[in-house]
Motif scaffolding. Structure first.
Motif, PDB file in Angstrom:
ATOM      1  N   GLY A 182       0.817  -1.212   0.000  1.00  0.00           N
ATOM      2  CA  GLY A 182       0.000   0.000   0.000  1.00  0.00           C
ATOM      3  C   GLY A 182       0.850   1.261   0.000  1.00  0.00           C
ATOM      4  N   LEU A 183       1.929   1.245   0.788  1.00  0.00           N
ATOM      5  CA  LEU A 183       2.798   2.420   0.858  1.00  0.00           C
ATOM      6  C   LEU A 183       3.547   2.624  -0.452  1.00  0.00           C
ATOM      7  N   LEU A 184       4.008   1.510  -1.064  1.00  0.00           N
ATOM      8  CA  LEU A 184       4.698   1.608  -2.362  1.00  0.00           C
ATOM      9  C   LEU A 184       3.798   2.253  -3.403  1.00  0.00           C
TER      10      LEU A 184
ATOM     11  N   LEU B  44       1.401   6.299  -7.354  1.00  0.00           N
ATOM     12  CA  LEU B  44       0.191   7.098  -7.533  1.00  0.00           C
ATOM     13  C   LEU B  44       0.392   8.393  -8.317  1.00  0.00           C
ATOM     14  N   PRO B  45       1.486   9.151  -8.047  1.00  0.00           N
ATOM     15  CA  PRO B  45       1.673  10.390  -8.817  1.00  0.00           C
ATOM     16  C   PRO B  45       1.654  10.137 -10.329  1.00  0.00           C
TER      17      PRO B  45
ATOM     18  N   LEU C 144       0.286   7.350 -11.869  1.00  0.00           N
ATOM     19  CA  LEU C 144      -0.968   6.744 -12.302  1.00  0.00           C
ATOM     20  C   LEU C 144      -2.091   7.764 -12.374  1.00  0.00           C
ATOM     21  N   ILE C 145      -2.139   8.692 -11.425  1.00  0.00           N
ATOM     22  CA  ILE C 145      -3.217   9.687 -11.451  1.00  0.00           C
ATOM     23  C   ILE C 145      -3.020  10.645 -12.628  1.00  0.00           C
ATOM     24  N   ALA C 146      -1.749  10.862 -13.016  1.00  0.00           N
ATOM     25  CA  ALA C 146      -1.481  11.776 -14.130  1.00  0.00           C
ATOM     26  C   ALA C 146      -1.831  11.166 -15.489  1.00  0.00           C
ATOM     27  N   LEU C 147      -2.098   9.852 -15.540  1.00  0.00           N
ATOM     28  CA  LEU C 147      -2.386   9.186 -16.825  1.00  0.00           C
ATOM     29  C   LEU C 147      -3.613   9.784 -17.501  1.00  0.00           C
TER      30      LEU C 147
ATOM     31  N   ALA D  28      -4.506  -0.368  -2.165  1.00  0.00           N
ATOM     32  CA  ALA D  28      -4.266   1.067  -2.351  1.00  0.00           C
ATOM     33  C   ALA D  28      -4.863   1.543  -3.682  1.00  0.00           C
ATOM     34  N   LEU D  29      -4.802   0.707  -4.726  1.00  0.00           N
ATOM     35  CA  LEU D  29      -5.339   1.127  -6.033  1.00  0.00           C
ATOM     36  C   LEU D  29      -6.861   1.233  -6.002  1.00  0.00           C
TER      37      LEU D  29
END
Lengths: 185, 136
Positions: free
Chosen positions: A171-173, A179-180, A182-185, B93-94
């Protein structure tokens, strides 16, 4: 008097109510709390001969599938009558905004988790890959949050702690490294 | 009768998960960013409640409603616990949801989580097909 029903419940109310799942299932019929095994039972129901791993009498586990189905109904009751709302911390709101999420109202980000987005690469990664990893990882790690974190720790079965450490590493990874992008995709 | 009890327990859990915000992707993000005590308080107090219940059941020799002894089955460690846990954590998390919350989210009017549950079933299926090749 019933006003609390419409507010989000504080952790010290929700936590013990979640913990009560342990004695409830034990007292009804000596069953142990653990939801991810239902994913396996569904495979066993649909493709029993695909692998020896799925070749067993899933009907004996019908109780757990009923709990699983009940959760969907409970979610519908809460969603229709008890208006779940989220009081997120200011720091998280700021972080998510900085990552580029626009709409931070509701239960989850509509920009990712909605039918309109189902064809987008971003939603495929969050929903399809995410879901796949939940199903694969919970079986390989022998349990999920209910089976390891709630039931396993309640029984003081320490191997569960290793799986939980794994949950947090993963989860932390994803949260802090991936996430930065993936969200920018 | 027992079958109905299990369905009712599930409904109860679905309501609690929803009202606790445990089904919220935002809350899971908050947890993995250590920005609120909420999720830790929930997991901690849930575990304490479960521990106390099991202690009392053992101490007082409480039986099931049909009079059976309550015997706990302990999961045995294998080499998949850490890597499996890590993969699960990535998925948690996803999607912002573990299997229970996924079902509650469908109920809460997020039909996209039907896709998440279907993918999770597929993930479990993939594990079942390659189980022999993975270290355990």
């Amino acid at each position: 008097m019933f006003e609390f029903l419409w507010q989000p419940w504080p952790w010290y109310v929700s936590g013990p109510l979640i913990g009560l799942m342990v004695p409830l299932l034990l007292l009804i019929d000596g069953k142990q709390f653990g939801l991810s095994s239902n994913l396996r039972h569904i495979c066993s129901m649909c493709v029993p001969n695909a692998s020896p791993f799925f070749n067993y009498d899933w009907k004996k586990e019908r109780w757990n599938l009923l709990v699983f189905a009940g959760i969907l109904l409970g979610g519908a009751i809460a969603g229709l009558f008890l208006t779940p709302t989220v009081n997120l911390s200011a720091a998280t709101l700021e972080d998510l905004k900085a990552l580029g999420l626009q709409n931070l109202s509701g239960i989850g980000p509509q920009e990712i988790f909605s039918w309109e987005q189902v064809g987008s690469l971003r939603t495929l990664i969050f929903v399809v890959m995410g879901g796949f990893l939940v199903g694969f990882g919970s079986r390989y790690g022998d349990g999920c949050t209910s089976g390891h974190a709630i039931m396993g720790l309640s029984m003081m079965n320490w191997p569960s702690l290793i799986a939980i450490v794994g949950f947090f590493i993963g989860g932390l990874l994803v949260t802090h490294l991936l996430l930065p992008f993936l969200i920018a995709l | 009768m027992k079958q109905i009890s299990f369905l009712l327990v599930g409904i109860y859990f679905g309501i609690v998960l929803s009202k606790a915000d445990v089904i919220s992707w935002f809350r899971i993000q908050e947890m993995f960013r250590f920005q609120s005590f909420h999720m830790y308080g929930i997991i901690g107090s849930a575990v304490l409640t479960g521990m106390l219940s099991i202690f009392l059941i053992k101490k007082l020799g409480i039986k099931t409603t049909s009079g059976k002894n309550i015997d706990l089955v302990y999961k045995k460690y294998h080499k998949g616990y850490l890597p499996g846990g890590i993969l699960f954590g990535c998925g948690w998390a996803l999607t912002g949801a573990c299997p229970g919350p996924m079902m509650a989210l469908i109920g809460n009017g997020f039909p996209i989580f039907i896709v998440a549950v279907f993918s999770a079933i597929l993930g479990t299926f993939a594990y079942g097909m390659m189980k022999e090749k993975l270290p355990h």
